[in-house]
Scaffold this active site. Structure first.
Site, PDB file in Angstrom:
ATOM      1  N   HIS A  16     -10.844  -8.227  18.938  1.00 41.67           N
ATOM      2  CA  HIS A  16     -11.134  -9.635  19.266  1.00 41.67           C
ATOM      3  C   HIS A  16     -10.267 -10.076  20.451  1.00 41.67           C
ATOM      4  O   HIS A  16     -10.733 -10.756  21.355  1.00 41.67           O
ATOM      5  CB  HIS A  16     -10.858 -10.542  18.064  1.00 41.67           C
ATOM      6  CG  HIS A  16     -11.749 -10.268  16.876  1.00 41.67           C
ATOM      7  ND1 HIS A  16     -13.104 -10.099  16.998  1.00 41.67           N
ATOM      8  CD2 HIS A  16     -11.474 -10.138  15.551  1.00 41.67           C
ATOM      9  CE1 HIS A  16     -13.632  -9.875  15.792  1.00 41.67           C
ATOM     10  NE2 HIS A  16     -12.660  -9.892  14.899  1.00 41.67           N
ATOM     11  N   LEU A  48     -20.237 -24.765  36.361  1.00 43.70           N
ATOM     12  CA  LEU A  48     -20.780 -24.065  35.197  1.00 43.70           C
ATOM     13  C   LEU A  48     -20.523 -24.837  33.893  1.00 43.70           C
ATOM     14  O   LEU A  48     -19.434 -25.366  33.682  1.00 43.70           O
ATOM     15  CB  LEU A  48     -20.108 -22.682  35.089  1.00 43.70           C
ATOM     16  CG  LEU A  48     -20.460 -21.846  33.859  1.00 43.70           C
ATOM     17  CD1 LEU A  48     -21.887 -21.326  33.930  1.00 43.70           C
ATOM     18  CD2 LEU A  48     -19.491 -20.664  33.716  1.00 43.70           C
ATOM     19  N   ASP A  62     -20.764  -8.910  20.593  1.00 40.74           N
ATOM     20  CA  ASP A  62     -20.641  -8.127  19.359  1.00 40.74           C
ATOM     21  C   ASP A  62     -19.986  -6.769  19.633  1.00 40.74           C
ATOM     22  O   ASP A  62     -20.105  -6.221  20.729  1.00 40.74           O
ATOM     23  CB  ASP A  62     -22.040  -7.938  18.746  1.00 40.74           C
ATOM     24  CG  ASP A  62     -21.976  -7.573  17.268  1.00 40.74           C
ATOM     25  OD1 ASP A  62     -20.882  -7.669  16.677  1.00 40.74           O
ATOM     26  OD2 ASP A  62     -23.016  -7.179  16.718  1.00 40.74           O
TER      27      ASP A  62
HETATM   28  C1  IPE Z   1     -22.926 -12.352  15.354  1.00 45.09           C
HETATM   29  O1  IPE Z   1     -22.216 -11.173  15.178  1.00 45.09           O
HETATM   30  C2  IPE Z   1     -22.001 -13.528  15.410  1.00 45.09           C
HETATM   31  C3  IPE Z   1     -21.113 -13.592  16.582  1.00 45.09           C
HETATM   32  C4  IPE Z   1     -21.140 -12.790  17.612  1.00 45.09           C
HETATM   33  C5  IPE Z   1     -20.174 -14.674  16.568  1.00 45.09           C
HETATM   34  P1  IPE Z   1     -21.999 -10.543  13.731  1.00 45.09           P
HETATM   35  O2  IPE Z   1     -21.291  -9.263  13.952  1.00 45.09           O
HETATM   36  O3  IPE Z   1     -21.370 -11.520  12.826  1.00 45.09           O
HETATM   37  O4  IPE Z   1     -23.512 -10.294  13.262  1.00 45.09           O
HETATM   38  P2  IPE Z   1     -24.081  -9.372  12.092  1.00 45.09           P
HETATM   39  O5  IPE Z   1     -23.399  -9.792  10.843  1.00 45.09           O
HETATM   40  O6  IPE Z   1     -23.776  -7.945  12.438  1.00 45.09           O
HETATM   41  O7  IPE Z   1     -25.555  -9.621  12.097  1.00 45.09           O
HETATM   42  C1  IPE Z   2     -18.012  -9.845  17.348  1.00 46.24           C
HETATM   43  O1  IPE Z   2     -17.482  -8.603  17.013  1.00 46.24           O
HETATM   44  C2  IPE Z   2     -17.025 -10.977  17.175  1.00 46.24           C
HETATM   45  C3  IPE Z   2     -17.349 -11.904  16.086  1.00 46.24           C
HETATM   46  C4  IPE Z   2     -18.379 -11.850  15.300  1.00 46.24           C
HETATM   47  C5  IPE Z   2     -16.419 -13.000  15.876  1.00 46.24           C
HETATM   48  P1  IPE Z   2     -17.469  -8.092  15.507  1.00 46.24           P
HETATM   49  O2  IPE Z   2     -16.210  -8.558  14.873  1.00 46.24           O
HETATM   50  O3  IPE Z   2     -18.711  -8.477  14.828  1.00 46.24           O
HETATM   51  O4  IPE Z   2     -17.411  -6.524  15.721  1.00 46.24           O
HETATM   52  P2  IPE Z   2     -18.206  -5.421  14.901  1.00 46.24           P
HETATM   53  O5  IPE Z   2     -19.658  -5.783  14.951  1.00 46.24           O
HETATM   54  O6  IPE Z   2     -17.690  -5.455  13.505  1.00 46.24           O
HETATM   55  O7  IPE Z   2     -17.913  -4.139  15.594  1.00 46.24           O
HETATM   56 MG    MG Z   3     -20.529  -7.602  14.633  1.00 45.62          MG
END
Ligand code: IPE
Ligand code: IPE
Ligand code: MG
Length: 261
Positions: free
Chosen positions: A38, A132, A21
């Site tokens: 990303h 793995l 995240d």
């Molecule tokens: C959780 O992250 C999903 C992934 C890492 C794929 P999100 O960024 O979508 O989660 P929320 O919405 O903040 O809970």
């Molecule tokens: C995690 O990073 C990747 C996915 C959920 C696909 P985010 O895209 O949620 O990044 P933030 O949380 O908005 O910073």
């Molecule tokens: Mg996120």
């Protein structure tokens, strides 16, 4: 940050699950589009997978796309899907060379055809690898998985299966993770302290590790640090600390006992 040498090789977590995240915030901080974060996050995936394979960890699960992520802007979803395809294309050779097996959990049927095809191909190419296990959670959500499990169980009962023996092991057989051990350690980056619908059944006794580091900044040393932290914890599974110490002592004695014949 920790080094590899600080890790006790005898007490490695068998399965590490990661909620990757903070990609969007990482990019925004630099005045860039979210997709830039990303893309940068792929480097962290490479580092982490390499570190896990090198340590001899058996399973690593990466939460790459949740069912709730369909609620994001269309252009971000499309960018994530094409990033997934290009990453598999680019990394497949390395997976094969490093004896890594690719697995997937989640509602794969709900993914675009080209993504599904790419995943099927990569799974096939790596299916006989014995190192793995790299598990990608794609279009995954724990509540969807549990509802599916209940639906499938209900159908089996209609077909004549009895419900009398329904226990933890039976539930496990109905989950998308049926062949995967429960995670020992869960890591979530970016400072959020929530599970976001990830592996709710499987995480029942998992050690949780939250770090402020944003996913694109996550490096091998951050991964080692999480493992060192995990190794300093006492997993009691409902028992008392005293019981665990006695158990350890008696195991030590057993191992040191002379062997005859
Ligand atoms: C959780 O992250 C999903 C992934 C890492 C794929 P999100 O960024 O979508 O989660 P929320 O919405 O903040 O809970
Ligand atoms: C995690 O990073 C990747 C996915 C959920 C696909 P985010 O895209 O949620 O990044 P933030 O949380 O908005 O910073
Ligand atoms: Mg996120």
């Amino acid at each position: 940050m920790a080094t590899k040498e600080q890790i006790n090789k005898e007490r490695l977590p068998g399965h590490v699950a990661i909620i990757m995240d903070g990609n969007g915030r990482w990019a925004k901080k630099r005045g860039n589009q979210r997709i830039f974060g990303h893309k940068e996050g792929v480097k962290s995936v490479r580092e982490t997978v390499e570190a896990a394979a090198d340590l001899g960890i058996s399973h690593i699960t990466l939460y790459a796309f949740s069912r709730e992520n369909w609620n994001r802007p269309k252009h971000e979803i499309e960018a994530l899907m094409s990033l997934l395809i290009s990453t598999i294309d680019r990394e497949i050779k390395t997976l094969i060379e490093n004896n890594i097996r690719l697995l997937c959990i989640g509602d794969i049927t709900g993914l675009p055809d080209n993504v599904r095809g790419k995943i099927a191909e990569a799974k096939k190419k790596t299916e006989n690898n014995t190192g793995l296990n790299l598990v990608l959670a794609l279009n995954y959500s724990a509540r969807w998985e549990l509802a599916e499990a209940m639906r499938n169980f209900g159908n089996d009962v209609k077909q004549g299966r009895t419900e009398d023996d329904l226990d933890n092991d039976t539930v496990k057989k109905y989950l998308t993770t049926k062949d995967i051990p429960d995670p020992d350690l869960l890591i979530r980056t970016s400072g959020e302290c929530r599970l976001s619908n990830f592996l709710l059944w499987q995480l029942a006794y998992t050690e949780l590790y939250f770090t402020e580091v944003l996913w694109p900044d996550f490096r091998k040393e951050n991964f080692y640090e999480a493992i060192v932290d995990y190794q300093n914890r006492e997993r009691r599974f409902g028992k008392t600390s005293g019981q665990l110490k006695d158990q350890n002592e008696s195991n030590k004695k057993k191992n040191n006992a002379p062997h005859y014949g």
